[in-house]
Write an enzyme that holds these catalytic residues in place. Structure first.
Site, PDB file in Angstrom:
ATOM      1  N   CYS A 111       6.871  -0.816   1.024  1.00  0.00           N
ATOM      2  CA  CYS A 111       6.955  -0.712   2.576  1.00  0.00           C
ATOM      3  C   CYS A 111       8.591  -0.354   2.671  1.00  0.00           C
ATOM      4  O   CYS A 111       8.659  -0.435   4.153  1.00  0.00           O
ATOM      5  CB  CYS A 111       6.525  -1.612   3.394  1.00  0.00           C
ATOM      6  SG  CYS A 111       4.773  -2.122   2.954  1.00  0.00           S
ATOM      7  N   HIS A 255      10.346  -4.040   9.295  1.00  0.00           N
ATOM      8  CA  HIS A 255       8.839  -2.886   8.765  1.00  0.00           C
ATOM      9  C   HIS A 255       8.298  -3.690   9.469  1.00  0.00           C
ATOM     10  O   HIS A 255       8.620  -5.067  10.234  1.00  0.00           O
ATOM     11  CB  HIS A 255       8.774  -3.801   7.250  1.00  0.00           C
ATOM     12  CG  HIS A 255       7.954  -3.774   6.746  1.00  0.00           C
ATOM     13  ND1 HIS A 255       6.849  -2.119   7.430  1.00  0.00           N
ATOM     14  CD2 HIS A 255       6.785  -4.164   5.615  1.00  0.00           C
ATOM     15  CE1 HIS A 255       5.934  -2.246   6.344  1.00  0.00           C
ATOM     16  NE2 HIS A 255       5.998  -3.402   5.698  1.00  0.00           N
ATOM     17  N   ASN A 285       0.439  -2.434  10.323  1.00  0.00           N
ATOM     18  CA  ASN A 285       1.499  -1.864   9.218  1.00  0.00           C
ATOM     19  C   ASN A 285       1.172  -0.618   8.182  1.00  0.00           C
ATOM     20  O   ASN A 285      -0.091   0.003   7.418  1.00  0.00           O
ATOM     21  CB  ASN A 285       1.556  -3.217   8.313  1.00  0.00           C
ATOM     22  CG  ASN A 285       1.871  -2.972   6.790  1.00  0.00           C
ATOM     23  OD1 ASN A 285       3.210  -1.868   6.230  1.00  0.00           O
ATOM     24  ND2 ASN A 285       2.522  -4.466   6.348  1.00  0.00           N
TER      25      ASN A 285
HETATM   26  N1  COA Z   1     -10.223 -12.830  10.546  1.00  0.00           N
HETATM   27  C1  COA Z   1     -10.387 -14.681  10.955  1.00  0.00           C
HETATM   28  N2  COA Z   1     -10.657 -15.363  10.322  1.00  0.00           N
HETATM   29  C2  COA Z   1      -9.576 -14.892   9.686  1.00  0.00           C
HETATM   30  C3  COA Z   1      -9.019 -13.745   9.026  1.00  0.00           C
HETATM   31  C4  COA Z   1      -9.439 -12.585   9.398  1.00  0.00           C
HETATM   32  N3  COA Z   1      -9.391 -11.559  10.097  1.00  0.00           N
HETATM   33  N4  COA Z   1      -8.505 -13.374   7.724  1.00  0.00           N
HETATM   34  C5  COA Z   1      -8.436 -14.976   7.323  1.00  0.00           C
HETATM   35  N5  COA Z   1      -9.202 -15.717   7.905  1.00  0.00           N
HETATM   36  C6  COA Z   1      -9.516 -17.430   8.072  1.00  0.00           C
HETATM   37  C7  COA Z   1      -9.462 -18.238   6.611  1.00  0.00           C
HETATM   38  O1  COA Z   1     -10.399 -17.587   5.624  1.00  0.00           O
HETATM   39  C8  COA Z   1      -8.515 -19.222   6.518  1.00  0.00           C
HETATM   40  O2  COA Z   1      -9.797 -19.788   7.393  1.00  0.00           O
HETATM   41  P1  COA Z   1      -9.580 -22.136   6.726  1.00  0.00           P
HETATM   42  O3  COA Z   1      -9.221 -22.111   7.030  1.00  0.00           O
HETATM   43  O4  COA Z   1     -11.532 -22.257   7.102  1.00  0.00           O
HETATM   44  O5  COA Z   1      -9.880 -21.964   4.856  1.00  0.00           O
HETATM   45  C9  COA Z   1      -7.862 -19.480   8.168  1.00  0.00           C
HETATM   46  O6  COA Z   1      -8.120 -18.069   8.262  1.00  0.00           O
HETATM   47  C10 COA Z   1      -6.356 -19.521   7.892  1.00  0.00           C
HETATM   48  O7  COA Z   1      -5.947 -18.250   6.960  1.00  0.00           O
HETATM   49  P2  COA Z   1      -4.330 -17.724   6.122  1.00  0.00           P
HETATM   50  O8  COA Z   1      -4.816 -16.807   5.064  1.00  0.00           O
HETATM   51  O9  COA Z   1      -4.081 -19.516   5.640  1.00  0.00           O
HETATM   52  O10 COA Z   1      -4.269 -16.908   7.092  1.00  0.00           O
HETATM   53  P3  COA Z   1      -2.123 -17.102   7.790  1.00  0.00           P
HETATM   54  O11 COA Z   1      -1.392 -18.255   8.331  1.00  0.00           O
HETATM   55  O12 COA Z   1      -1.566 -17.444   6.492  1.00  0.00           O
HETATM   56  O13 COA Z   1      -2.031 -15.804   8.068  1.00  0.00           O
HETATM   57  C11 COA Z   1      -2.058 -12.904   6.809  1.00  0.00           C
HETATM   58  C12 COA Z   1      -3.036 -14.777   7.163  1.00  0.00           C
HETATM   59  C13 COA Z   1      -2.858 -12.504   5.907  1.00  0.00           C
HETATM   60  C14 COA Z   1      -1.323 -12.939   8.232  1.00  0.00           C
HETATM   61  C15 COA Z   1      -0.233 -13.967   6.649  1.00  0.00           C
HETATM   62  O14 COA Z   1      -0.460 -14.814   5.927  1.00  0.00           O
HETATM   63  C16 COA Z   1       0.343 -12.078   7.127  1.00  0.00           C
HETATM   64  O15 COA Z   1       1.204 -12.214   7.523  1.00  0.00           O
HETATM   65  N6  COA Z   1       1.412 -12.936   5.598  1.00  0.00           N
HETATM   66  C17 COA Z   1       2.096 -11.678   5.027  1.00  0.00           C
HETATM   67  C18 COA Z   1       1.237 -10.220   4.965  1.00  0.00           C
HETATM   68  C19 COA Z   1       2.243  -9.165   4.825  1.00  0.00           C
HETATM   69  O16 COA Z   1       2.483  -9.497   5.773  1.00  0.00           O
HETATM   70  N7  COA Z   1       1.920  -8.137   3.973  1.00  0.00           N
HETATM   71  C20 COA Z   1       1.870  -6.708   3.978  1.00  0.00           C
HETATM   72  C21 COA Z   1       3.012  -7.100   3.055  1.00  0.00           C
HETATM   73  S1  COA Z   1       4.444  -5.265   3.533  1.00  0.00           S
END
Ligand code: COA
Length: 328
Positions: A111, A255, A285
């Site tokens: 990215c 980004h 993204n």
């Molecule tokens: N819809 C509903 N629930 C979802 C879900 C979705 N699409 N994806 C995950 N969940 C649930 C999980 O299962 C978890 O449930 P639980 O608490 O019962 O176990 C809960 O939501 C929280 O999940 P978590 O992974 O802790 O969420 P988060 O707040 O960390 O958000 C991301 C997840 C991926 C949005 C976040 O971590 C993020 O943006 N990370 C950076 C990723 C990125 O930018 N990657 C590319 C870089 S170039």
């Protein structure tokens, strides 16, 4: 020596996938996606190969720059989602745009790709007196690498392309590129099958041994932690080289991964969110295409104007990061 962006172009596939569309095949909902990421919809390539999206963006950048493609000395395509291991996307685009006198190579900094490629373009222009223009193309089809059974990652990504024609100039320019490969396993898509025990023995711990070929896997929480420190760092390291502060910047073009990452970066920098360009609500993204797509769209809609100072700041798999400060 700096560069001048002479013209830009972009291409996004027609097919739109909204958060509600996802609920038909993934256990998710609009509220979760919107509040956790800020994304409402993204584009999905249907029949369009990656090179095609790049070619369309490149043609429109060449048109907007008003140059003869035969005067382009180099085509750099940045992509993490190439259609082929070989040939490169840039060779296909070089031919199809009529850049008959250009060298061509692809660059994969995930990215951060556009920031890396733009800085590389400047270095070529600086060291080769005969090079008039460089065409930088960011083209990505993340949808082909998404694991739709992984609900925490499949909702993040979209497809698209954007391109810029640049020439040398004496305008303001500064850059800083960085990488922290200790986080390489945090965001991966496997290209070829290597036995995990072989990889481990040779120093790279396979993070997802069960990972299917070509499917993207990530540790979202760790990537998030990296991102919120990488974005401000990318700006600060580029800014200090030219004695610029956040107050001198008219627009930050970050980004487009997650609105919460951008908001946290803005807070850490002490810069108002109003100065941050945000397009992730409608594109998601798009990896290396996200910064130039945001830049191009904001130039087209009149937000970004000639003479303004911009900070392009990116991060991505690798883990890579990079910042460029330039005058548009
Ligand atoms: N819809 C509903 N629930 C979802 C879900 C979705 N699409 N994806 C995950 N969940 C649930 C999980 O299962 C978890 O449930 P639980 O608490 O019962 O176990 C809960 O939501 C929280 O999940 P978590 O992974 O802790 O969420 P988060 O707040 O960390 O958000 C991301 C997840 C991926 C949005 C976040 O971590 C993020 O943006 N990370 C950076 C990723 C990125 O930018 N990657 C590319 C870089 S170039």
């Amino acid at each position: 020596m700096g560069i001048s962006i002479l013209g830009m172009g972009r291409y996004v596939p027609e097919q739109v996938l909204t958060n509600d569309d996802f609920t038909r095949f993934v256990d998710t909902n609009d509220e979760w996606i919107s509040t956790r990421t800020g994304i409402k919809e993204r584009r999905m390539a249907g029949w369009e190969p990656t090179w095609y999206m790049g070619r369309e963006a490149a043609m429109s950048a060449i048109k907007s720059a008003g140059i003869d493609p035969a005067d382009i000395g180099l085509v750099i395509s940045c992509t993490a989602t190439s259609d082929f291991h070989t040939p490169s996307m840039s060779s296909i685009i070089q031919h199809q745009t009529g850049a008959v006198n250009a060298a061509a190579f692809d660059m994969n900094a995930a990215c951060s790709g556009f920031v890396y490629a733009l800085d590389t373009a400047r270095r070529f222009l600086e060291t080769d007196d005969n090079m008039k223009y460089v065409l930088v193309v960011a083209n990505e089809a993340l949808s082909r690498f998404i694991d739709f059974s992984d609900r925490a990652s499949c909702i993040l990504f979209g497809d698209g392309a954007a391109a810029a024609v640049v020439e040398k100039s004496d305008k303001l320019f500064s850059s800083h590129l960085g990488s922290d490969g200790s986080g390489a396993e945090l965001l991966c898509a496997r290209a070829l099958n290597v036995a995990p025990e072989v990889a481990l023995k040779n120093g790279f711990k396979d993070p997802f041994p069960e990972m299917e070929l070509h499917k993207l896997r990530q540790n979202g929480k760790e990537v998030y932690k990296f991102a919120v420190q990488a974005l401000p760092r990318a700006f600060e390291l580029a800014a200090e080289k030219v004695n610029i502060t956040k107050d001198d910047i008219d627009w930050f073009v970050p980004h487009q991964a997650n609105i919460r990452i951008i908001e946290t970066a803005a807070k850490k920098l002490g810069a108002p969110m109003e100065k941050f360009i945000v397009t992730l609500d409608h594109y998601g993204n798009t990896s290396s295409a996200s910064i130039p797509l945001a830049l191009c769209e904001s130039i087209e809609n009149g937000l970004i104007k000639r003479g303004q100072k911009l900070a392009l700041i990116g991060f991505g798999a690798g883990l890579t990061y990079g910042g460029i400060i330039l005058e548009y």
